[in-house]
Design a protein around this motif. Structure first.
Motif, PDB file in Angstrom:
ATOM      1  N   GLY A  68       0.780  -1.226   0.000  1.00  0.00           N
ATOM      2  CA  GLY A  68       0.000   0.000   0.000  1.00  0.00           C
ATOM      3  C   GLY A  68       0.814   1.279   0.000  1.00  0.00           C
ATOM      4  O   GLY A  68       0.249   2.375  -0.066  1.00  0.00           O
ATOM      5  N   VAL A  69       2.141   1.165   0.050  1.00  0.00           N
ATOM      6  CA  VAL A  69       3.022   2.336   0.111  1.00  0.00           C
ATOM      7  C   VAL A  69       3.568   2.625  -1.280  1.00  0.00           C
ATOM      8  O   VAL A  69       4.099   1.736  -1.952  1.00  0.00           O
ATOM      9  N   ASP A  70       3.435   3.882  -1.722  1.00  0.00           N
ATOM     10  CA  ASP A  70       3.980   4.312  -3.008  1.00  0.00           C
ATOM     11  C   ASP A  70       5.492   4.486  -2.862  1.00  0.00           C
ATOM     12  O   ASP A  70       5.964   5.409  -2.186  1.00  0.00           O
ATOM     13  N   ALA A  71       6.242   3.589  -3.482  1.00  0.00           N
ATOM     14  CA  ALA A  71       7.699   3.595  -3.327  1.00  0.00           C
ATOM     15  C   ALA A  71       8.338   4.861  -3.881  1.00  0.00           C
ATOM     16  O   ALA A  71       9.411   5.272  -3.435  1.00  0.00           O
ATOM     17  N   ALA A  72       7.695   5.499  -4.863  1.00  0.00           N
ATOM     18  CA  ALA A  72       8.271   6.695  -5.478  1.00  0.00           C
ATOM     19  C   ALA A  72       8.376   7.853  -4.492  1.00  0.00           C
ATOM     20  O   ALA A  72       9.209   8.750  -4.656  1.00  0.00           O
ATOM     21  N   GLY A  73       7.559   7.836  -3.439  1.00  0.00           N
ATOM     22  CA  GLY A  73       7.570   8.929  -2.480  1.00  0.00           C
ATOM     23  C   GLY A  73       8.599   8.767  -1.375  1.00  0.00           C
ATOM     24  O   GLY A  73       8.654   9.602  -0.462  1.00  0.00           O
ATOM     25  N   LEU A  74       9.421   7.720  -1.439  1.00  0.00           N
ATOM     26  CA  LEU A  74      10.374   7.435  -0.376  1.00  0.00           C
ATOM     27  C   LEU A  74      11.790   7.805  -0.794  1.00  0.00           C
ATOM     28  O   LEU A  74      12.168   7.635  -1.957  1.00  0.00           O
ATOM     29  N   ASP A  75      12.589   8.272   0.179  1.00  0.00           N
ATOM     30  CA  ASP A  75      14.002   8.474  -0.114  1.00  0.00           C
ATOM     31  C   ASP A  75      14.723   7.126   0.004  1.00  0.00           C
ATOM     32  O   ASP A  75      14.115   6.106   0.337  1.00  0.00           O
TER      33      ASP A  75
END
Length: 249
Positions: free
Chosen positions: A73-80
């Motif tokens: 459920g986590v959008d990987a693109a928004g993570l550093d």
């Protein structure tokens, strides 16, 4: 699909652009699919179809050029990068064709090392490694080193290492590719058992026959999803025995 653990939406991956001729290669082109909790899925395609790039993108080892990759459920693109490493350690287990076991370490230590980036204390790592080894039938080999194991046992260790973190999804890259047919069949039986016990498994393979026996098959060609089928394909019908005196053409 309810309880989705992995979702790709219009994912592309383009390499190149920095060369003298400015040429680029689109390895993934608009890939979209979702995987629900508890599924056993084969991603199948010939060499050069984009399977390896897809594995890297699904596993957050590479970022897509465009599109969305959601893990748990986590959008990987928004993570550093640091957050991405934590997500990977928590949600994804990897099984590679080459095993990648540390030869100087014991089987238990190799499996326990799968929890290093999860921040678990040493006692917990060892205890969970023992549970994972029991799952794959290798408790009796916990103190051995990889050099003393057969190829099938090494792959079981790699599977235990992938499972030890209790990830949302296990990505298996050609898990039977370096094994003989009998050992490969035992590894596939193990993956089915683990899936029946609740593990979500995506297997990358070029073997259409192997993929055909999986509950779901996603076909990849030239960086695109060309098919998505459920239900194992029937085994080929054996040739009809010839009766005495029957002529052949």
């Amino acid at each position: 699909m309810s309880d989705v653990v992995l979702e790709l939406e219009a994912v592309t991956k383009v390499y190149g652009g920095g060369r003298d001729d400015g040429s680029q290669v689109a390895t993934l082109q608009g890939v979209s699919f979702a995987v629900g909790r508890g599924e056993l899925v084969a991603i199948v395609g010939p060499s050069g179809s984009g399977k390896s790039t897809l594995l890297h993108v699904m596993g957050t080892l590479e970022r897509p050029t465009s599109g969305v990759v959601r893990v748990g459920g986590v959008d990987a693109a928004g993570l550093d990068d640091r957050e991405l490493s934590r997500l990977r350690a928590r949600e994804i287990g990897f099984v590679f064709q080459q095993f990648f076991l540390a030869e100087h370490a014991t089987v238990r230590e190799n499996v326990a090392d799968g929890l290093l980036y999860a921040g678990a204390p040493a006692d917990e790592r060892r205890a969970r490694a023992d549970v994972a080894l029991e799952q794959v039938g290798l408790s009796h080999r916990a103190r051995f080193r990889p050099a003393t194991l057969s190829g099938g046992e090494r792959q079981r260790v790699a599977i235990a290492r992938a499972l030890v973190g209790r990830p949302a999804i296990v990505l298996a890259d050609e898990p039977t590719g370096n094994l003989d047919s009998s050992t490969g069949a035992s590894i596939m039986a193990l993956l089915r058992e683990l899936n029946a016990a609740g593990a979500t498994i995506l297997m990358i393979t070029h073997d259409a026959g192997l993929a055909g026996r999986m509950p779901r098959r996603i076909g990849v060609l030239d960086g695109r999803v060309v098919s998505d089928a459920t239900g194992a394909e029937p085994d080929p019908e054996p040739p009809r025995p010839r009766t005495t005196g029957e002529r052949t053409s």
